[in-house]
Design a protein around this motif. Structure first.
Motif, PDB file in Angstrom:
ATOM      1  N   UNK A 117       0.851  -1.146   0.049  1.00  0.00           N
ATOM      2  CA  UNK A 117      -0.097   0.009  -0.053  1.00  0.00           C
ATOM      3  C   UNK A 117       0.890   1.169  -0.026  1.00  0.00           C
ATOM      4  N   UNK A 118       1.668   1.358   0.982  1.00  0.00           N
ATOM      5  CA  UNK A 118       2.697   2.631   1.166  1.00  0.00           C
ATOM      6  C   UNK A 118       3.562   2.950  -0.202  1.00  0.00           C
ATOM      7  N   UNK A 119       4.071   1.425  -0.584  1.00  0.00           N
ATOM      8  CA  UNK A 119       5.196   1.620  -1.922  1.00  0.00           C
ATOM      9  C   UNK A 119       4.356   2.581  -3.046  1.00  0.00           C
ATOM     10  N   UNK A 120       3.061   1.780  -3.034  1.00  0.00           N
ATOM     11  CA  UNK A 120       2.217   2.421  -4.273  1.00  0.00           C
ATOM     12  C   UNK A 120       1.766   3.827  -4.108  1.00  0.00           C
ATOM     13  N   UNK A 121       1.602   4.206  -3.160  1.00  0.00           N
ATOM     14  CA  UNK A 121       1.220   5.775  -2.777  1.00  0.00           C
ATOM     15  C   UNK A 121       2.620   6.642  -3.115  1.00  0.00           C
ATOM     16  N   UNK A 122       3.740   6.275  -2.647  1.00  0.00           N
ATOM     17  CA  UNK A 122       4.956   6.703  -2.797  1.00  0.00           C
ATOM     18  C   UNK A 122       5.124   7.048  -4.341  1.00  0.00           C
ATOM     19  N   UNK A 123       5.013   5.802  -5.083  1.00  0.00           N
ATOM     20  CA  UNK A 123       5.266   5.857  -6.459  1.00  0.00           C
ATOM     21  C   UNK A 123       4.316   6.929  -7.215  1.00  0.00           C
ATOM     22  N   UNK A 124       3.188   6.885  -6.878  1.00  0.00           N
ATOM     23  CA  UNK A 124       2.231   8.048  -7.482  1.00  0.00           C
ATOM     24  C   UNK A 124       2.656   9.272  -7.025  1.00  0.00           C
ATOM     25  N   UNK A 125       3.097   9.608  -5.693  1.00  0.00           N
ATOM     26  CA  UNK A 125       3.651  10.840  -5.354  1.00  0.00           C
ATOM     27  C   UNK A 125       4.799  11.229  -6.374  1.00  0.00           C
ATOM     28  N   UNK A 126       5.686  10.472  -6.550  1.00  0.00           N
ATOM     29  CA  UNK A 126       6.841  10.676  -7.320  1.00  0.00           C
ATOM     30  C   UNK A 126       6.369  11.260  -8.674  1.00  0.00           C
ATOM     31  N   UNK A 127       5.275  10.864  -9.111  1.00  0.00           N
ATOM     32  CA  UNK A 127       4.820  11.477 -10.314  1.00  0.00           C
ATOM     33  C   UNK A 127       4.400  12.604 -10.368  1.00  0.00           C
ATOM     34  N   UNK A 128       4.567  13.419  -9.371  1.00  0.00           N
ATOM     35  CA  UNK A 128       3.976  14.893  -9.204  1.00  0.00           C
ATOM     36  C   UNK A 128       2.642  14.964  -8.862  1.00  0.00           C
ATOM     37  N   UNK A 129       2.081  13.959  -8.302  1.00  0.00           N
ATOM     38  CA  UNK A 129       0.442  14.026  -8.003  1.00  0.00           C
ATOM     39  C   UNK A 129       0.452  14.757  -6.685  1.00  0.00           C
ATOM     40  N   UNK A 130      -0.483  15.255  -6.358  1.00  0.00           N
ATOM     41  CA  UNK A 130      -0.953  15.872  -4.972  1.00  0.00           C
ATOM     42  C   UNK A 130      -1.067  14.926  -3.927  1.00  0.00           C
ATOM     43  N   UNK A 131      -0.900  15.211  -2.980  1.00  0.00           N
ATOM     44  CA  UNK A 131      -0.820  14.158  -1.805  1.00  0.00           C
ATOM     45  C   UNK A 131      -2.215  13.654  -1.617  1.00  0.00           C
ATOM     46  N   UNK A 132      -3.133  14.486  -1.197  1.00  0.00           N
ATOM     47  CA  UNK A 132      -4.440  13.644  -1.246  1.00  0.00           C
ATOM     48  C   UNK A 132      -5.109  12.931  -2.362  1.00  0.00           C
TER      49      UNK A 132
END
Length: 229
Positions: free
Chosen positions: A124-139
């Motif tokens: 779960x956490x690794x996938x959220x970090x991957x999406x954030x690395x693409x520049x997506x907002x935190x929420x």
């Protein structure tokens, strides 16, 4: 003289504590001439519990080191290990509802449960970090990342639960040990999985928002030079 008894519907530790209390209150003797020693199965259980506690500490310490190496942030490593208290809660609730005592076999079940719970948290956490690395907002990253990993987490928990279900329902000779272990895993996953999918993303969002708010805002200084004629 050997006296055998059946402590049915009781766990060995609590029964022994009651027995020691009653003997201390009822039996009078000269401690200079006699002493009472409690041995047998209880001694084996005590030694096993000490070993399990040592192994559990080593396992959790090793998990923390590996998680820190994977995420490079201590807060996220600790957050992933937050699945361990959730798994412990689920396992204890399962033991209470089924009337199974906390023994060595159920303690081994907790170790297996911790492994599955931490694995789901890493996914779960690794996938959220991957999406954030693409520049997506935190929420948006938290919502999208948790939604994308819903089915993988449920599949992992379902496979472990269904695999242990025959051991939970076993009633034959020698089934007590495997039933204690399987009850912890099955009951723990049934409660831990929805909590992991809901609690961990929420806590992740709160922590990362707090960290982002404490970061200093970069200030750019622009120098303007005028010309005189």
């Amino acid at each position: 003289m050997v006296v055998k008894l059946d402590y049915r519907d009781r766990d060995l530790s609590s029964f022994l504590e009651d027995a020691k209390k009653h003997v201390a209150e009822s039996v009078k003797f000269d401690p200079n001439k006699f002493r009472i020693e409690w041995g047998g199965q209880f001694e084996n259980q005590q030694r096993a519990e000490v070993r399990l506690l040592l192994i559990l500490c080593l396992v959790l310490g090793g998990m923390l080191v590996l998680l820190y190496a994977a995420f490079a942030h201590l807060r996220q490593a600790v957050l992933v290990l937050g699945a361990v208290p959730l798994a412990t809660l689920g396992g204890l609730v399962a033991l209470h509802l089924t009337g199974v005592t906390l023994n060595v076999a159920s303690a081994v079940g907790f170790i297996a449960l911790f492994g599955v719970a931490v694995q789901n948290s890493i996914i779960l956490i690794a996938n959220i970090n991957r999406i954030r690395d693409d520049g997506v907002r935190l929420v948006d990253a938290v919502i999208s990342g948790a939604g994308e990993r819903l089915r993988p987490v449920l599949m992992t928990a379902s496979v472990a639960t269904l695999g242990m279900l025959p051991a939970v329902l076993a009633t034959g000779v020698g089934s007590d040990v495997q039933r204690s272990l399987a009850t912890v895993v099955v009951g723990g996953l049934l409660l831990t999985t929805p909590l992991t999918l809901l609690v961990l993303p929420t806590v992740y969002f709160v922590i990362e928002s707090w960290i982002a708010a404490r970061r200093p805002i970069p200030v750019s200084i622009v120098s303007l030079e005028g010309q005189q004629s």
